[in-house]
Write a protein that holds these residues in place. Structure first.
Motif: not given
Length: 98
Positions: A1-9, A54-59, A70-71
């Protein structure tokens, strides 16, 4: 299962500042932001306090959209250069010298 990429605030204080004047010129509360993004308001509070980093890319995308920036103004994609909070660990001194 591929984990959704995460982004760090990048900076919690920047998120707080941008919530005070969104892209529309108005302010938004943590509860309002959470409602519009579809996440618990405690998640926004934890981001603002730095307790959650961090949060998932979608969030991350949705928070940026609601704030009106912008993101990459608020977030950095995790990976080799930017670890997510789940993979941060102390490297023993001996291993660091290798």
């Amino acid at each position: 299962m591929v984990r959704e990429p995460r982004y760090r605030l990048v900076k919690p204080d920047l998120l707080r500042e941008l919530m005070g004047r969104t892209g529309t010129g108005s302010d938004i509360s943590g509860r309002e932001l959470a409602t519009q993004v579809g996440i618990p308001h405690g998640t926004v509070d934890a981001l603002l306090r730095g307790a959650t980093k961090t949060q998932p890319a979608g969030v991350a995308h949705d928070i940026s959209r609601v704030i009106g920036v912008d993101l990459l103004i608020l977030w950095a994609p995790t990976g080799r250069a930017v670890p997510d909070e789940d993979s941060v660990s102390d490297i023993p001194a001996a291993a660091a010298r290798v």
